[in-house]
Write a protein that holds these residues in place. Sequence first.
Motif, mmCIF file in Angstrom:
data_model
loop_
_atom_site.group_PDB
_atom_site.id
_atom_site.type_symbol
_atom_site.label_atom_id
_atom_site.label_comp_id
_atom_site.label_asym_id
_atom_site.label_seq_id
_atom_site.Cartn_x
_atom_site.Cartn_y
_atom_site.Cartn_z
ATOM 1 N N PHE C 226 103.253 44.523 -40.543
ATOM 2 C CA PHE C 226 103.357 44.200 -42.026
ATOM 3 C C PHE C 226 104.817 44.076 -42.496
ATOM 4 O O PHE C 226 105.349 43.076 -43.252
ATOM 5 C CB PHE C 226 102.523 45.209 -42.918
ATOM 6 N N MET C 227 105.562 44.954 -42.204
ATOM 7 C CA MET C 227 106.965 44.978 -42.774
ATOM 8 C C MET C 227 107.886 44.359 -42.000
ATOM 9 O O MET C 227 108.818 43.656 -42.186
ATOM 10 C CB MET C 227 107.667 46.588 -42.714
ATOM 11 N N GLY C 228 107.577 44.121 -40.579
ATOM 12 C CA GLY C 228 108.606 43.571 -39.573
ATOM 13 C C GLY C 228 108.559 42.030 -39.337
ATOM 14 O O GLY C 228 109.585 41.698 -38.965
ATOM 15 N N SER C 229 107.871 41.458 -40.068
ATOM 16 C CA SER C 229 107.667 39.974 -40.050
ATOM 17 C C SER C 229 107.424 39.544 -41.576
ATOM 18 O O SER C 229 107.456 40.338 -42.309
ATOM 19 C CB SER C 229 106.633 39.479 -39.145
ATOM 20 N N GLN C 230 107.130 37.961 -41.569
ATOM 21 C CA GLN C 230 107.205 37.644 -42.765
ATOM 22 C C GLN C 230 105.802 38.094 -43.346
ATOM 23 O O GLN C 230 105.511 37.591 -44.724
ATOM 24 C CB GLN C 230 107.617 36.190 -42.834
ATOM 25 N N ILE C 231 104.776 38.261 -42.798
ATOM 26 C CA ILE C 231 103.669 38.818 -43.125
ATOM 27 C C ILE C 231 103.387 39.350 -44.120
ATOM 28 O O ILE C 231 102.747 39.171 -45.192
ATOM 29 C CB ILE C 231 102.789 39.185 -42.002
ATOM 30 N N GLY C 232 104.227 40.557 -44.348
ATOM 31 C CA GLY C 232 103.847 41.491 -45.390
ATOM 32 C C GLY C 232 104.424 40.791 -46.812
ATOM 33 O O GLY C 232 103.719 40.978 -47.621
ATOM 34 N N PHE C 237 102.961 38.604 -51.717
ATOM 35 C CA PHE C 237 102.946 37.246 -52.884
ATOM 36 C C PHE C 237 101.614 36.931 -53.060
ATOM 37 O O PHE C 237 101.485 36.582 -54.157
ATOM 38 C CB PHE C 237 103.881 36.497 -52.016
ATOM 39 N N ILE C 238 100.827 36.524 -52.122
ATOM 40 C CA ILE C 238 99.677 35.964 -52.390
ATOM 41 C C ILE C 238 98.505 37.078 -53.181
ATOM 42 O O ILE C 238 98.108 36.682 -54.092
ATOM 43 C CB ILE C 238 98.635 35.863 -51.026
ATOM 44 N N ALA C 239 98.717 38.363 -52.877
ATOM 45 C CA ALA C 239 97.886 39.280 -53.758
ATOM 46 C C ALA C 239 98.468 39.280 -55.019
ATOM 47 O O ALA C 239 97.881 39.553 -56.021
ATOM 48 C CB ALA C 239 98.200 40.739 -53.083
#
Lengths: 420, 245, 260
Positions: C226-232, C237-239
């Motif tokens: 979650f933290m380590g990539s852009q996914i988080g 942002f989407i949430a």
Amino acid sequence: MKKWLFFWMLTQLAQITRATLIEVCPDCNYCTPGEGILSAEAGDTVLIRQSHYYETNILIDKPLTVIGENYPVIDGQMLDHIITVTADSVVLQGLQIQNVGTSFIEDRAAIRVEKAKYFQILDNKIFHTFFAIYLAHARHGIVRSNTVIGQAVDEMTSANAIHAWYCQHLEVSYNEVARHRDGIYFEFVDHSRIFENNSHHNIRYGLHFMFSNNDEYYDNTFRNNGAGVAVMFSKTIQMRNNLFIDNWGRSAYGLLLKEINDADIVHNIFQRNTLAIFVEGSNRITYKENDFIRNGWAVKMHGGATQNHFSHNNFFQNTFDLTTETNGIDNSYNDNYWSEYTGYDLDRDGRGDVPFRPIKLFSYIVNQTPEAIVLLRSPFVGLLNFSEKASPIFTPTNILDESPFMKPIPWNQSPTHDSH
Amino acid sequence: MIAIERLHKQFGKNKVLKNLSLSFEQKGTISAILGPNGSGKTTLIKSILGMVLPSQGNIHLFGKNIRGQWQYRDHISYLPQIARFPENLKTAELIAMIKDLRQRPAREEELIRLFDLQAHLQKPLAYLSGGTRQKVNLVLAFMYDNPIYILDEPTAGLDPLAIIRLKELLQEEKQKDKIILLTTHIMSLVDEIADEVVFLLDGHIHFRGSLSDLKSTYSGQAVEQAIANLLRQEQHNRQTSTRLP
Amino acid sequence: MNKILKYSLYDLIRSRWMFFYFGFFLLFTLGLFWLSPDLSKVAISMMNIILILVPLIATMFGLMYFYNSREFTELLLAQPIPRRHIFLGQYLGVAGSLSFSFLLGMGLPFLFHGLFTSAELPLFLTLLVSGVLLSFIFSGISFYIALKNDNRIRGFSLAILVWLMLAVAYDGFFLLLLSYFKDYPLEKPALALSIFNPIDLSRILILLKLDIAALMGFTGAVFKKFMGSQIGMLIAFIALLFWMLLPVLGIRRASSKKDF
């Protein structure tokens, strides 16, 4: 030290006067570096012209100067050792040495120096090797301005870029070491200096000391390694003017001190590391005039550290300035600048009138429940920290800075390079 | 034109309109909707405008059920009871906004002159007095040529001159065959301009008829007296009915 | 809707509250820069303002605007426009002008301090985006509360309660829950709990830029991903966008059922 340098220069000079030049190129008398070196006599210079040579197990057992012209390539084809030096006063310069395969049986290296003195390894490029430069029982040698870049994937199948074992009086300087297990590894190495190196993207440590005493490292940059520098089981190590930056990840330190005695850590910058300094069982250590900038944890003290003295350091916006699990003996944190400090200075002496408590309640909570990190900087956590500061219950009451600085502390610009 | 069938409305437990059926068909008529406070006048008006949603029953305008509709409001001019506007808009901007919303030709200039509002056009609405705001309110209500006019307390805060102009305006619209509904507390105004009276009491239609009917039924010289008699009689009825059992 | 939005903006941009709000942010941000040239210190102070004050002010202002424009709203309701256009238009007007004042008040000092050439640009952009999103979310919530409550006192009390819950109390319960169940794997619940509070989400969005070094110290695989990539960043942002949508849907529903 000056004495031996002078003596060494004299012997060098003596050798040059009676030296012959041996050329190596595909069309020369000697087609490969190995042939040239074999035929040379002590004190000769072997000049290797630009070409791609495939050769392993080149033994240098007499004082020689081996110089590459436009970085001739010596390719080990992932097979075996490439150059082994067993004689004193050998110079290796301007070579590109590449492709030494992984071995689990022997410590294969691009350049191996064994039981030799007064060697110089200068300005070589070493790519894709297991060990790059391996020094064993070597003394009074220089490893300078080499570029060593590996392709390490994990700790098991990789080895160190510059590896020294039972050595003394080494100089390791101006090298770039990257993508190995450790960038520079010292085990039982005393009285040596490491400076102006750039160690980055190494899987384990940028620089690693084991059982090494009376060494110093300064003006180095350790960026993006598994951990910046690990100093273990060593005494009187000087650490000055280094930059520890972007060492991220779990158990990623800027600097790891484990069972260290009598060290000085001065004028270093620790920036954006997950954990800037991790201290475990280390005694009589002075931390002075270092900058800790936006690290996850600036300092973490762990187990039986005594007489660690922090003074005149600047702590800028670290997520946590300090955590300790145990109440150390005789450690002090006075006279530092903490950006988090919100006290006042009524008597205008530049120091806050109320003490600063560098341990936050929240760091205690995160220790207990690591997932709570998602609540970092929450207003509620701010309230908790605030009330804990007002009347400490969970955090040790005796860890504090009695006279925190109101403004960042400029470093004392005394010369940090000793002349040797 | 306006047909209200069995209209019920309750707010929580409070039943405001109870099975109310009423229609306004006669063009060129001014109907005064009267009743004591809380009798359901405003709720009735707002139901016609779709601001209050009926609990039961239907309202048809021009033969169409208004439930869920909004386009029909283009044919109604409405004067709300309280004239309060966005404080930082200028009078001219407010008028422009309503015109922008309706997108139809309007005669606002004529009305601005009629109510002497030229000097106030460039002032923010917050700086206007209550009477002046009511005049602006009137301009907004009368600037469109619509078949139905619904006016909630049109004389509130107006000076005598403006009231005279308003009455003239109402007569003029009546001549143009409009249906005009109004509520008011000024009984003399009813005497002067209304053709018929709808008297609401407790959510029922207590009386509906022409002014002369009203006066003769409740033996009053003027509407005011007739209404007073009506209420007195009603009060008496209520007291006797509560005493009986 | 666009017309209502246009005129509410005309109205609000000239309101003294908006000047006040703009002035507050301008002075506050300038003051921070004056007190400390250290960008990340400024960022941390601004983060607190954004997480606490922006939601509070957006809530209060939304309620005030709604209640104050009741009579005018009635005039609009009598116009030939659908109801939802009126309320969505007004809501967007309020949220838009709040965001505008906020952006200008905080953004101008950044520009003066040459932020756009600074390495901290992503952090400050995240701060600004969070502020705008929170303005929209909380003025939306306040509109919904106002639509549901005609009584002003009730409306204001309820709104303050909601704000207090989301800004402070929620994290208290959150922490209590985490400490209580600390022997269980908590990574996923911890992330899930953050998603249900827009203030927590914004905070995490900012943390990912501000304290990434500390966040990376966590051992769990889910956190690391979650933290380590852009996914988080993307998920948070989407949430938040969902959170923005929620009050809008509420406003649509409540306004279609309401009597005026």
